[in-house]
Structures are given as C-alpha cells and as structure tokens.
Design a protein around this motif. Structure first.
Motif, PDB file in Angstrom:
ATOM      1  N   PHE A 225      94.931  -7.914  -2.025  1.00 49.82           N
ATOM      2  CA  PHE A 225      94.220  -8.502  -0.891  1.00 49.82           C
ATOM      3  C   PHE A 225      94.362  -7.621   0.354  1.00 49.82           C
ATOM      4  N   MET A 226      95.522  -6.986   0.509  1.00 52.01           N
ATOM      5  CA  MET A 226      95.740  -6.097   1.646  1.00 52.01           C
ATOM      6  C   MET A 226      94.837  -4.869   1.557  1.00 52.01           C
ATOM      7  N   ALA A 227      94.701  -4.316   0.355  1.00 47.45           N
ATOM      8  CA  ALA A 227      93.823  -3.157   0.186  1.00 47.45           C
ATOM      9  C   ALA A 227      92.377  -3.517   0.521  1.00 47.45           C
ATOM     10  N   PHE A 228      91.945  -4.709   0.107  1.00 44.99           N
ATOM     11  CA  PHE A 228      90.589  -5.156   0.431  1.00 44.99           C
ATOM     12  C   PHE A 228      90.421  -5.336   1.941  1.00 44.99           C
ATOM     13  N   CYS A 232      88.005  -3.347   4.868  1.00 41.57           N
ATOM     14  CA  CYS A 232      87.118  -4.024   5.822  1.00 41.57           C
ATOM     15  C   CYS A 232      87.563  -3.811   7.273  1.00 41.57           C
ATOM     16  N   LEU A 233      88.576  -2.945   7.473  1.00 38.32           N
ATOM     17  CA  LEU A 233      89.129  -2.668   8.798  1.00 38.32           C
ATOM     18  C   LEU A 233      89.643  -3.944   9.459  1.00 38.32           C
ATOM     19  N   ALA A 234      90.226  -4.821   8.646  1.00 34.96           N
ATOM     20  CA  ALA A 234      90.763  -6.089   9.161  1.00 34.96           C
ATOM     21  C   ALA A 234      92.075  -6.422   8.460  1.00 34.96           C
ATOM     22  N   GLY A 235      92.902  -5.407   8.249  1.00 37.02           N
ATOM     23  CA  GLY A 235      94.119  -5.619   7.477  1.00 37.02           C
ATOM     24  C   GLY A 235      95.337  -6.011   8.294  1.00 37.02           C
ATOM     25  N   GLU A 236      95.192  -6.158   9.627  1.00 39.36           N
ATOM     26  CA  GLU A 236      96.370  -6.466  10.446  1.00 39.36           C
ATOM     27  C   GLU A 236      97.013  -7.790  10.046  1.00 39.36           C
ATOM     28  N   SER A 237      96.195  -8.798   9.763  1.00 38.25           N
ATOM     29  CA  SER A 237      96.740 -10.114   9.448  1.00 38.25           C
ATOM     30  C   SER A 237      97.541 -10.085   8.151  1.00 38.25           C
ATOM     31  N   VAL A 238      97.052  -9.361   7.146  1.00 39.58           N
ATOM     32  CA  VAL A 238      97.752  -9.303   5.863  1.00 39.58           C
ATOM     33  C   VAL A 238      99.042  -8.504   6.006  1.00 39.58           C
ATOM     34  N   HIS A 239      99.006  -7.417   6.748  1.00 35.51           N
ATOM     35  CA  HIS A 239     100.222  -6.647   6.988  1.00 35.51           C
ATOM     36  C   HIS A 239     101.252  -7.490   7.747  1.00 35.51           C
ATOM     37  N   PHE A 240     100.783  -8.280   8.691  1.00 31.54           N
ATOM     38  CA  PHE A 240     101.678  -9.169   9.429  1.00 31.54           C
ATOM     39  C   PHE A 240     102.313 -10.191   8.491  1.00 31.54           C
ATOM     40  N   PHE A 241     101.497 -10.791   7.615  1.00 34.78           N
ATOM     41  CA  PHE A 241     102.028 -11.745   6.635  1.00 34.78           C
ATOM     42  C   PHE A 241     103.083 -11.085   5.760  1.00 34.78           C
ATOM     43  N   ASP A 242     102.820  -9.854   5.333  1.00 35.32           N
ATOM     44  CA  ASP A 242     103.749  -9.145   4.454  1.00 35.32           C
ATOM     45  C   ASP A 242     105.085  -8.893   5.148  1.00 35.32           C
ATOM     46  N   GLU A 243     105.048  -8.472   6.406  1.00 34.74           N
ATOM     47  CA  GLU A 243     106.298  -8.164   7.107  1.00 34.74           C
ATOM     48  C   GLU A 243     107.075  -9.440   7.451  1.00 34.74           C
ATOM     49  N   VAL A 244     106.375 -10.512   7.779  1.00 33.07           N
ATOM     50  CA  VAL A 244     107.063 -11.774   8.034  1.00 33.07           C
ATOM     51  C   VAL A 244     107.684 -12.301   6.742  1.00 33.07           C
ATOM     52  N   HIS A 245     107.004 -12.083   5.624  1.00 33.47           N
ATOM     53  CA  HIS A 245     107.575 -12.463   4.323  1.00 33.47           C
ATOM     54  C   HIS A 245     108.852 -11.669   4.049  1.00 33.47           C
ATOM     55  N   GLU A 246     108.865 -10.384   4.396  1.00 37.08           N
ATOM     56  CA  GLU A 246     110.076  -9.579   4.237  1.00 37.08           C
ATOM     57  C   GLU A 246     111.189 -10.079   5.159  1.00 37.08           C
ATOM     58  N   LEU A 247     110.823 -10.502   6.358  1.00 36.88           N
ATOM     59  CA  LEU A 247     111.814 -11.053   7.282  1.00 36.88           C
ATOM     60  C   LEU A 247     112.484 -12.285   6.692  1.00 36.88           C
ATOM     61  N   GLY A 248     111.709 -13.098   5.959  1.00 39.33           N
ATOM     62  CA  GLY A 248     112.266 -14.301   5.360  1.00 39.33           C
ATOM     63  C   GLY A 248     113.300 -14.032   4.285  1.00 39.33           C
ATOM     64  N   LYS A 249     113.336 -12.806   3.753  1.00 39.17           N
ATOM     65  CA  LYS A 249     114.330 -12.473   2.734  1.00 39.17           C
ATOM     66  C   LYS A 249     115.708 -12.186   3.333  1.00 39.17           C
ATOM     67  N   TYR A 319      86.517 -11.588  -0.826  1.00 37.66           N
ATOM     68  CA  TYR A 319      87.454 -10.953  -1.761  1.00 37.66           C
ATOM     69  C   TYR A 319      87.201 -11.395  -3.195  1.00 37.66           C
ATOM     70  N   TRP A 320      86.896 -12.685  -3.409  1.00 39.27           N
ATOM     71  CA  TRP A 320      86.746 -13.181  -4.781  1.00 39.27           C
ATOM     72  C   TRP A 320      85.588 -12.517  -5.505  1.00 39.27           C
ATOM     73  N   SER A 321      84.639 -11.979  -4.796  1.00 41.16           N
ATOM     74  CA  SER A 321      83.509 -11.292  -5.420  1.00 41.16           C
ATOM     75  C   SER A 321      83.577  -9.775  -5.274  1.00 41.16           C
ATOM     76  N   SER A 322      84.700  -9.273  -4.853  1.00 40.53           N
ATOM     77  CA  SER A 322      84.831  -7.838  -4.609  1.00 40.53           C
ATOM     78  C   SER A 322      85.376  -7.130  -5.839  1.00 40.53           C
ATOM     79  N   ILE A 323      85.270  -5.802  -5.820  1.00 42.85           N
ATOM     80  CA  ILE A 323      85.793  -4.982  -6.907  1.00 42.85           C
ATOM     81  C   ILE A 323      87.311  -5.031  -6.939  1.00 42.85           C
ATOM     82  N   TYR A 324      87.923  -5.338  -5.788  1.00 44.51           N
ATOM     83  CA  TYR A 324      89.382  -5.398  -5.743  1.00 44.51           C
ATOM     84  C   TYR A 324      89.909  -6.555  -6.583  1.00 44.51           C
TER      85      TYR A 324
END
Length: 382
Positions: A225-228, A232-249, A319-324
């Motif tokens: 989902f991050m690659a997709f 689309c030049l809109a990956g900031e939100s997914v990267h933020f989710f990923d880093e906050v998820h790492e913080l939770g560990k 995303y659900w209809s994308s090649i990713y």
C-alpha cells in the motif's frame, strides 16, 4: 584590531558556545522534561547571542585598547567573566542530563565542548598574563598572539564540529562499514524487525471489506500500500502510520528510545514545513506539539484516526484495482504454495513408521517372501 573582537565574540567563541547551550537546552527539555522546548532553536539562539553582540558593540564604540593593543584590567575581567558564565551555563545543563542514557553520544560531545572551552579560556588568560608581564619581549608578543589565533580558529572548530542535531544521519555515517544499511530510525534504535520482511512469514488473506487500519497492521500489505501511495505522490500518511507502528513496539519502560522515535516523527511529519508533513487538522497538530509527555502511548492516536479516514477515502478505493494489489495477491499465493510444499516435504521425512500400512511398504513383499520361505523349509525338515 577591533574587528577581531567581533570574530572572537559574536562570530567565534560566543556563537559556538551559544550553539552548544541551545543544543543542551533542547536535550534538557526533551529528555528530562519529556516535552518539546517552549522556544524554537532559531529564536533561542539569537537571544543567548545578544550579550556577545552587545559586548562587542560597546568595545567597538569605546575603543578601550592601549598603545600595545591590550585591554586594561577594567575591561579584561568582564570579558573573562562572560566567557566563564557561558561555560558554567553549559555545564549546568549538561549536569542536569547526565543521568540520561543517550544512544548517540550527545552527553560525551557536550562534555568535550565544556573541556575544550574551559581549556581555551585558560590558554587565553595565560597568554594575557604573559603579554602584560613581558611586554618588552617582541617574540613573546608575536608567539602569544599567534597562539590565541590558532586556539580561537582551529581548536574551537575541532571541539564543536560534531553535530547532535541529526542522530540518524550521524549514526548511518558511523556505520558505513557494516553490511546492513540503516535506513530508518527504527533500525537505528534497534526496534525488532524494523523495516524487515520475513521470508518465511505465512501468507495472510486480505479482505478489502475489513477496516483499513486493521489491514495496515500486516507488514507486507503495508509495504504494498505504501508503494502504491508513493506512486500517487501521497505516501506521507502511510509512512507516518508505519513509523508510529514502529514506535508502538518500544516498551513503555524504555522512555529514552520512545523520545528519540517520537521526536523523529514530529520533526519529519508534524512540524509545519516538515519534509513529509502530513495533512492533519490544526487542533491535532497543536495537541502533539504542546504535549507534556513525549512518551505517552496515545500521542499520535488522534492523528492516525484522521489520516486513516483520508487514506480510506482517497487511496484505498484505487488501490484495490491497481497493479500493486494484483501483484500483492500473486506474491501471497506463491508464498502460500511454498508453505504447503514445505509442509508436505516435512511429512515425507517423518520417522513415524507406525502410520505406514503393510500394503504400502515397498519392502513388505520382500519380508513376506523371506518369511514364507523360512516357514516352508522348517516344515520340510520336520
């Protein structure tokens, strides 16, 4: 000669000491107070530099130099006191944070700065005394002035050249010779499985009807989902989710690493004008910036809720209809097949012989033939 006052004060020793105090001030608030400093560095630094500017302006206006270009005792004592005051302030902040177990040698760098600045003051005082006592020796005058120039221009830069503003970049540069490249703050902080995909991880079926925040907990789906989103030049939100998820560990009882990670997230995603600033409401942004506890487990929870809703409305449907997603399903199917084949190979080498029927035993016929032959031979002898 008066221009050297500006080079040694506001543009030299004073500026470098002010930078170190500003860094120690930030470390004190972030790691001891566990909150962001009440004043930004670009505003705090000019404030603590003002005494040096004012002192240089007064000296430039009064011109208190004698015929040998020396300060009199009336001016020397305030100058030495100003230098010593800034060293004392830096020492005070450093003592206040000495119990923190830093991971990037910030405390060591501050102590080196204190040692270097105190040594320079000692050298300058010694040179001044020599100039006053032996003012008739020309070579001593030249040598002492040259020593002052060297210490002010070279040694100061050596002691103050190490920056603690970007621990991630400094840590990467220190570990260039290691085979594993550290690309994220999670990897630098040693968070388990940070940024890594396990090759033998079992495939999980993804249902598009499930909530997006639940789906993003899956590492492989989040990477896809991050690659997709990046495409689309809109990956900031997914990267933020990923880093906050790492913080939770990071455990709650490990506040130092949690503060490192939280400050990294704020600098990268929350601050206005940040490199990957996320689109959240002003109220949520101010709540994060004004927090009184950078280690709080729910520090970024409200921001995650807002961004998840935005991703669900703007990215998920495409995303659900994308090649990713098609590629993700194909990779999941291949991993599932490989997992089943590994399980079958495990059954083939099973040592449980009791589960093998006699008719399925390839050696059963040979055993039966030998047994029948031995029984017939015994009957004939009787």
């Amino acid at each position: 000669m008066l221009c050297l006052v500006w080079l040694e004060g506001p543009l030299g020793f004073g500026l470098l000491m002010s930078c170190r105090i500003a860094q120690a001030f930030q470390l004190f608030y972030v790691f001891v107070k566990r909150r962001l400093p009440p004043i930004r560095s670009h505003m705090f630094l000019p404030l603590i530099l003002l005494p040096w500017v004012a002192g240089a302006a007064v000296i430039h206006e009064k011109k208190p130099l004698n015929y040998r270009c020396h300060f009199g005792t009336y001016w020397t004592i305030p100058v030495v006191c100003l230098h010593s005051l800034y060293v004392a302030v830096l020492m005070g902040f450093t003592r206040a944070i000495r119990h923190i177990e830093f991971r990037f040698d910030e405390l060591r760098d501050l102590w080196q700065g204190i040692l270097g600045s105190a040594s320079l003051i000692g050298v300058w005082v010694f040179a001044y005394i020599l100039n006053e006592i032996h003012d008739d020796i020309s070579w001593l005058q030249v040598a002492s002035r040259f020593m002052l120039l060297v210490t002010a221009s070279i040694l100061v830069l050596v002691f103050f050249s190490i920056s603690i503003a970007q621990p991630l970049l400094s840590q990467i540069s220190l570990r260039k010779r290691e085979p594993l490249e550290l690309k994220t703050m999670g990897q630098v902080l040693g968070i388990p499985e940070s940024g890594l995909l396990l090759q033998r991880e079992q495939a999980v079926d993804i249902d598009p009807n499930e909530p997006l925040d639940k789906l993003l907990l899956n590492k492989r789906f989040r990477q896809s989902f991050m690659a997709f989103a990046d495409s689309c030049l809109a990956g900031e939100s997914v990267h933020f989710f990923d880093e906050v998820h790492e913080l939770g560990k990071i455990p709650i009882d490990d506040p130092v690493r949690r503060i490192y990670m939280a400050r990294h997230i704020i600098n990268k995603y929350i601050n206005a004008g940040a490199a990957m600033e996320v689109n959240i409401s002003h109220r949520i942004r101010q709540e994060i910036l004004a927090t009184t506890d950078l280690t709080h487990p729910d520090l970024f929870t409200n921001a995650l809720h807002e961004l998840t809703q935005l991703m669900k409305m703007n990215l998920a449907k495409d995303y659900w209809s994308s090649i990713y997603f098609i590629k993700f399903k194909e990779e999941a199917r291949m991993r599932s097949c490989e997992h089943e084949m590994e399980e079958m190979r495990g059954y083939d080498f099973s040592p449980r012989l009791s589960s093998v029927n006699a008719t399925d035993d390839p050696f059963h016929q040979d055993h039966f033939s030998r047994g029948f032959t031995q029984h017939s031979h015994a009957s004939y002898l009787r």
